[in-house]
Design an enzyme around this catalytic site. Structure first.
Site, short mmCIF file in Angstrom:
data_model
loop_
_atom_site.label_atom_id
_atom_site.label_comp_id
_atom_site.label_asym_id
_atom_site.label_seq_id
_atom_site.Cartn_x
_atom_site.Cartn_y
_atom_site.Cartn_z
N HIS A 56 -2.30 3.19 -4.94
CA HIS A 56 -1.78 2.81 -3.63
C HIS A 56 -0.31 2.37 -3.74
O HIS A 56 0.09 1.38 -3.12
CB HIS A 56 -2.63 1.71 -3.01
CG HIS A 56 -4.01 2.15 -2.63
ND1 HIS A 56 -4.28 2.86 -1.48
CD2 HIS A 56 -5.22 2.01 -3.26
CE1 HIS A 56 -5.58 3.12 -1.40
NE2 HIS A 56 -6.17 2.62 -2.48
N GLU A 102 -9.07 2.78 -6.49
CA GLU A 102 -8.68 4.11 -6.06
C GLU A 102 -7.38 4.59 -6.72
O GLU A 102 -6.38 4.86 -6.06
CB GLU A 102 -8.56 4.15 -4.54
CG GLU A 102 -9.89 3.86 -3.85
CD GLU A 102 -9.82 3.80 -2.34
OE1 GLU A 102 -10.80 4.19 -1.68
OE2 GLU A 102 -8.77 3.36 -1.82
N ASP A 118 0.85 -1.17 0.00
CA ASP A 118 0.00 0.00 0.00
C ASP A 118 0.90 1.23 0.00
O ASP A 118 2.13 1.11 -0.03
CB ASP A 118 -0.96 0.00 1.19
CG ASP A 118 -2.29 0.68 0.87
OD1 ASP A 118 -2.29 1.91 0.70
OD2 ASP A 118 -3.30 -0.03 0.75
#
Length: 513
Positions: free
Chosen positions: A239, A302, A180
């Protein structure tokens, strides 16, 4: 006589709780009598070296001496092959003379032992079992739990404890979020800076560290013994701040990378550079070498397109491939990486974002993990069904166990839920015959610093409702009855090392969320 009466009252007092098994078996019947094995117990099984016998010895009969045999005659506990039963299903019969377990493979035997763990009565001088007849089988073939080790590093012992919990609740996949923006946790030999630098970019408590390849192999073996497949997640293209801190040339502009304390930024892997695509495929090569799982998770959620919209390489790729825009470029990127996994005989799991944007066709080895109920309802589910792609249901209402019961740090009141919400209103709890339904998962993200000491309180007891929905094939009990079961089993789960947090919003508790 006094001892006999005392034993009777002890067994009577605790047998009602012992006859509760979570997740609930398909059918369970008890007749009120008990089986009390002696100090020496003979066990027969098709293979006496399998782990379920080790589990039986350590967790069910720790004070007994076990004699293992491949022959059933006169055995106190008998494990018998029954090829008429479905994979993972089992039958369990406890009589005053002993225990018989029937299954078609090690998974069914293993789950039967997990059930025996919950049935066992501690008499103070040994173990007794209520005489019980159980028929049990799964509702969904894919039952998973996810732990976020990208934002927060957890010790190997904690990872193993998480796996033990999944196995105890009859889940068969461990989705391990390994990368991440706040950390790259998996050792990649070809690119050592991913861990030398990328594992240490965050500054919060328990946010530094990584897993060596030897540790990963150890965890994969540990999970396999417990009938769990580890699915690694390497998030891309978003990420990626930790990875890009180590190798900034893989981004669009090689600018300095800001590692966010929470959330994510628009600095993502550059899909327009051949070198970035080659790098990611080489990472996937090593990941596949470490994880025999048929599924490899590649994230896809995302991923803001701000940089891609300005990047000459990305814009040139859009023109060269005759794509419409940057969203289509991510769809192409998704197909490219999934296609690479298909060559290796693996399936590629992506978050639902990849079917909500872009029109580029995806290969047939893609699996969609539907998550963003709060932001997009069931759109990802419907899009996946339209494309005939398998779906894992893992909605942020109500399978995200990082969401607390009460407002906490970045979680406002509209991002809270309790066990009643999970049990009665979970969008992920779909009928088993829903088109394209592969299974169900739950997630424990570690946003805002959910450290190791907080994990149990987020998981328990709400995860018990999710385990019930994944495993139990029949109609769910009335909530009040199920919640009574949950409360009855509290002491048992805590004896296994798992501490209950709050369950209902109206409960008075000082447990930290």
């Amino acid at each position: 006589m006094k001892y006999t009466l005392l034993l009777f009252f002890i067994l009577h007092a605790i047998s009602s709780a012992a006859q509760i098994v979570i997740p609930s078996p398909q059918e369970i019947r008890s007749d009120g009598s008990t089986f009390c094995p002696g100090k020496t117990v003979t066990v027969s099984a098709p293979d006496t070296s399998t782990f379920y016998l080790t589990l039986l010895e350590k967790e069910v009969l720790p004070t007994a001496i076990l004699h293992k045999s491949r022959f059933a005659a006169q055995a106190d506990i008998r494990f018998t092959d029954d090829r008429t039963l479905l994979p993972e299903a089992y039958t369990l019969r406890v009589s005053p003379d002993g225990i018989e377990v029937r299954a078609s493979g090690k998974e069914g035997f293993f789950y039967a032992v997990q059930t025996l763990r919950q049935l066992a009565l501690d008499t103070g001088s040994g173990v007794a079992f209520p005489c019980t007849a159980i028929t049990d089988r799964l509702r969904l073939s894919f039952r998973a739990g996810m732990l976020d080790s990208g934002r927060q590093y957890q010790r190997v012992a904690t990872i193993k404890k998480f796996i033990d919990m999944l196995a105890m609740l009859k889940m068969n996949y461990f989705h391990w979020h390994l990368t991440d923006g706040l950390g790259w946790r998996i050792e990649i030999k070809r690119y050592p800076e991913l861990t030398a630098k990328g594992a240490f970019v965050a500054t919060g408590a328990e946010q530094q560290g990584f897993y060596t390849q030897d540790e990963i192999r150890e965890i994969v073996r540990y999970a396999a013994d417990r009938c769990i497949t580890v699915i690694p997640e390497i998030d891309m293209p978003g990420h990626a701040e930790a990875a890009l801190s180590a190798y900034p040339e893989l981004s669009c502009f090689q600018d300095s990378v800001i590692v966010p304390e929470t959330g994510f930024t628009s600095t993502i892997f550059c899909a327009g550079k051949l070198a970035t695509i080659a790098f990611l495929k080489q990472v996937v090569d090593e990941v596949c070498g470490l994880f025999p799982s048929p599924y490899i998770h590649l994230g896809g959620d995302e991923a803001p397109k701000d940089k891609w919209n300005e990047c000459p390489d990305c814009q040139q790729a859009i023109r060269d491939k005759q794509l419409s825009d940057s969203e289509d470029l991510q769809a192409w990127f998704t197909a490219e990486m999934a296609g690479y996994l298909k060559e290796k005989g693996r399936k590629a799991v992506f978050w639902g974002d990849v079917v909500r944007h872009g029109n580029y066709p995806l290969p047939d080895n893609v699996v969609i993990q539907w998550w963003n109920w709060r932001g997009a309802g069931d759109r990802a589910l419907k899009e996946a069904q339209k494309r005939n792609l398998p779906v894992i249901c893992n909605t942020n209402y109500y399978t995200y166990l990082n969401f607390p019961l009460h407002p906490w740090k970045g979680y406002e009141v509209n991002r809270t839920f309790d066990i009643r919400d999970v049990y009665l209103a979970n969008p992920s709890y779909l009928p088993a015959d829903t088109p394209c339904l592969l299974g169900m998962s739950c997630s424990l993200w570690c946003d805002y610093g959910v450290t190791e000491n907080m994990l149990d309180g987020r998981l328990f007891p709400r995860i018990l409702a999710l385990a019930e929905q994944m495993w139990h094939p029949g109609e769910l009990k009335h909530f009040d009855a199920f919640y009574n079961d949950v409360q009855q089993k509290k002491n048992w789960f805590e004896k296994q090392g798992f501490v209950y947090g709050p369950a209902l919003k109206n409960e008075n508790t000082n447990h930290p969320e």
